[in-house]
Design a protein around this motif. Structure first.
Motif, PDB file in Angstrom:
ATOM      1  N   VAL A   1       0.827  -1.208   0.000  1.00 50.12           N
ATOM      2  CA  VAL A   1       0.000   0.000   0.000  1.00 50.12           C
ATOM      3  C   VAL A   1       0.862   1.259   0.000  1.00 50.12           C
ATOM      4  N   SER A   2       2.095   1.148   0.476  1.00 51.96           N
ATOM      5  CA  SER A   2       2.961   2.328   0.490  1.00 51.96           C
ATOM      6  C   SER A   2       3.212   2.853  -0.922  1.00 51.96           C
ATOM      7  N   LYS A   3       2.910   2.057  -1.934  1.00 52.14           N
ATOM      8  CA  LYS A   3       3.022   2.510  -3.328  1.00 52.14           C
ATOM      9  C   LYS A   3       1.933   3.528  -3.670  1.00 52.14           C
ATOM     10  N   TYR A   4       0.900   3.593  -2.836  1.00 51.84           N
ATOM     11  CA  TYR A   4      -0.236   4.489  -3.054  1.00 51.84           C
ATOM     12  C   TYR A   4      -0.428   5.378  -1.824  1.00 51.84           C
ATOM     13  N   PRO A   5       0.495   6.328  -1.610  1.00 54.14           N
ATOM     14  CA  PRO A   5       0.408   7.162  -0.403  1.00 54.14           C
ATOM     15  C   PRO A   5      -0.813   8.075  -0.422  1.00 54.14           C
ATOM     16  N   ALA A   6      -1.243   8.444   0.749  1.00 49.48           N
ATOM     17  CA  ALA A   6      -2.360   9.377   0.889  1.00 49.48           C
ATOM     18  C   ALA A   6      -1.816  10.783   0.674  1.00 49.48           C
ATOM     19  N   ALA A   7      -1.549  11.091  -0.568  1.00 47.35           N
ATOM     20  CA  ALA A   7      -0.961  12.390  -0.920  1.00 47.35           C
ATOM     21  C   ALA A   7      -1.593  12.888  -2.212  1.00 47.35           C
ATOM     22  N   GLY A   8      -1.440  14.170  -2.460  1.00 47.98           N
ATOM     23  CA  GLY A   8      -1.940  14.731  -3.697  1.00 47.98           C
ATOM     24  C   GLY A   8      -3.322  15.339  -3.584  1.00 47.98           C
ATOM     25  N   TYR A   9      -3.821  15.436  -2.355  1.00 48.89           N
ATOM     26  CA  TYR A   9      -5.122  16.084  -2.171  1.00 48.89           C
ATOM     27  C   TYR A   9      -5.155  16.790  -0.825  1.00 48.89           C
ATOM     28  N   ALA A  10      -5.956  17.858  -0.755  1.00 46.77           N
ATOM     29  CA  ALA A  10      -6.126  18.588   0.498  1.00 46.77           C
ATOM     30  C   ALA A  10      -7.171  17.870   1.341  1.00 46.77           C
ATOM     31  N   GLU A  11      -6.872  17.720   2.595  1.00 48.08           N
ATOM     32  CA  GLU A  11      -7.788  17.021   3.496  1.00 48.08           C
ATOM     33  C   GLU A  11      -8.765  18.009   4.114  1.00 48.08           C
ATOM     34  N   ALA A  12     -10.009  17.597   4.206  1.00 51.47           N
ATOM     35  CA  ALA A  12     -11.036  18.443   4.806  1.00 51.47           C
ATOM     36  C   ALA A  12     -10.691  18.756   6.258  1.00 51.47           C
ATOM     37  N   VAL A  13     -10.136  17.801   6.972  1.00 54.54           N
ATOM     38  CA  VAL A  13      -9.793  17.991   8.385  1.00 54.54           C
ATOM     39  C   VAL A  13      -8.728  19.074   8.524  1.00 54.54           C
ATOM     40  N   ALA A  14      -7.730  19.063   7.640  1.00 56.93           N
ATOM     41  CA  ALA A  14      -6.672  20.067   7.700  1.00 56.93           C
ATOM     42  C   ALA A  14      -7.240  21.466   7.472  1.00 56.93           C
ATOM     43  N   LEU A  15      -8.167  21.586   6.534  1.00 59.92           N
ATOM     44  CA  LEU A  15      -8.777  22.895   6.275  1.00 59.92           C
ATOM     45  C   LEU A  15      -9.602  23.362   7.467  1.00 59.92           C
ATOM     46  N   LEU A  16     -10.289  22.450   8.134  1.00 56.10           N
ATOM     47  CA  LEU A  16     -11.071  22.799   9.315  1.00 56.10           C
ATOM     48  C   LEU A  16     -10.149  23.265  10.433  1.00 56.10           C
ATOM     49  N   ASP A  17      -9.035  22.557  10.630  1.00 58.60           N
ATOM     50  CA  ASP A  17      -8.065  22.965  11.651  1.00 58.60           C
ATOM     51  C   ASP A  17      -7.539  24.360  11.366  1.00 58.60           C
ATOM     52  N   ASP A  18      -7.236  24.640  10.090  1.00 61.37           N
ATOM     53  CA  ASP A  18      -6.754  25.969   9.711  1.00 61.37           C
ATOM     54  C   ASP A  18      -7.812  27.032  10.011  1.00 61.37           C
ATOM     55  N   ALA A  19      -9.067  26.738   9.713  1.00 60.41           N
ATOM     56  CA  ALA A  19     -10.154  27.691   9.950  1.00 60.41           C
ATOM     57  C   ALA A  19     -10.313  27.968  11.443  1.00 60.41           C
ATOM     58  N   VAL A  20     -10.181  26.935  12.267  1.00 59.35           N
ATOM     59  CA  VAL A  20     -10.299  27.105  13.722  1.00 59.35           C
ATOM     60  C   VAL A  20      -9.166  27.987  14.229  1.00 59.35           C
ATOM     61  N   GLU A  21      -7.938  27.747  13.737  1.00 66.17           N
ATOM     62  CA  GLU A  21      -6.798  28.563  14.151  1.00 66.17           C
ATOM     63  C   GLU A  21      -6.980  30.015  13.729  1.00 66.17           C
ATOM     64  N   LEU A  22      -7.459  30.251  12.512  1.00 65.72           N
ATOM     65  CA  LEU A  22      -7.686  31.617  12.032  1.00 65.72           C
ATOM     66  C   LEU A  22      -8.761  32.308  12.869  1.00 65.72           C
ATOM     67  N   ALA A  23      -9.816  31.579  13.202  1.00 65.05           N
ATOM     68  CA  ALA A  23     -10.889  32.168  14.014  1.00 65.05           C
ATOM     69  C   ALA A  23     -10.375  32.506  15.411  1.00 65.05           C
ATOM     70  N   ALA A  24      -9.551  31.644  15.988  1.00 65.69           N
ATOM     71  CA  ALA A  24      -8.983  31.907  17.312  1.00 65.69           C
ATOM     72  C   ALA A  24      -8.070  33.132  17.266  1.00 65.69           C
ATOM     73  N   ALA A  25      -7.257  33.221  16.217  1.00 66.03           N
ATOM     74  CA  ALA A  25      -6.356  34.379  16.078  1.00 66.03           C
ATOM     75  C   ALA A  25      -7.167  35.661  15.923  1.00 66.03           C
ATOM     76  N   ALA A  26      -8.233  35.594  15.128  1.00 63.72           N
ATOM     77  CA  ALA A  26      -9.081  36.782  14.931  1.00 63.72           C
ATOM     78  C   ALA A  26      -9.751  37.189  16.230  1.00 63.72           C
ATOM     79  N   ALA A  27     -10.172  36.209  17.012  1.00 63.15           N
ATOM     80  CA  ALA A  27     -10.816  36.499  18.285  1.00 63.15           C
ATOM     81  C   ALA A  27      -9.835  37.153  19.247  1.00 63.15           C
ATOM     82  N   GLU A  28      -8.590  36.684  19.237  1.00 60.31           N
ATOM     83  CA  GLU A  28      -7.564  37.276  20.110  1.00 60.31           C
ATOM     84  C   GLU A  28      -7.284  38.718  19.704  1.00 60.31           C
ATOM     85  N   GLN A  29      -7.201  38.967  18.403  1.00 61.26           N
ATOM     86  CA  GLN A  29      -6.936  40.336  17.931  1.00 61.26           C
ATOM     87  C   GLN A  29      -8.101  41.246  18.242  1.00 61.26           C
ATOM     88  N   GLY A  30      -9.305  40.731  18.133  1.00 73.11           N
ATOM     89  CA  GLY A  30     -10.497  41.532  18.437  1.00 73.11           C
ATOM     90  C   GLY A  30     -10.583  41.848  19.912  1.00 73.11           C
TER      91      GLY A  30
END
Length: 108
Positions: A76-105
């Motif tokens: 299976v290592s011949k078919y790595p989980a790569a080459g696409y953006a993960e929904a979970v990663a985008l959600l984590d980024d959104a949470v971090e951005l919202a937290a940063a915005a809340a701190e600045q506000g």
């Protein structure tokens, strides 16, 4: 004909390898999901072949389930989980951005 018995640790090793094969995070976009599905399709073919061999090994086989689990991981290592953006990663980024915005506000 006696059914084969396997050590519990070997069964856990194989089940863990199977989970690694199929547990891919969802894609962030439709296109990412298509890439993810192609990866899963290829991995499923490998998984099917390894499970077929497990079922054929039978009683008295010198090949253990743990060995088959490692074989599955190698293939299976011949078919790595790569080459696409993960929904979970985008959600984590959104949470971090919202937290940063809340701190600045709150700092004004």
């Amino acid at each position: 004909m006696a059914e084969p018995t396997f050590p519990a640790a070997d069964v856990r090793a194989l089940l863990s390898a199977i989970r690694e094969v199929i547990a891919l995070p969802g894609g962030a976009t439709y296109e990412d999901e298509l890439v993810r599905r192609r990866i899963l399709d290829r991995r499923a073919v490998v998984l099917d072949a390894v499970l077929e061999r497990v079922l054929e090994d039978g009683v008295g086989s010198s090949l253990t389930l743990a060995w088959r689990a490692e074989q599955l991981r190698r293939q299976v290592s011949k078919y790595p989980a790569a080459g696409y953006a993960e929904a979970v990663a985008l959600l984590d980024d959104a949470v971090e951005l919202a937290a940063a915005a809340a701190e600045q506000g709150g700092a004004s």
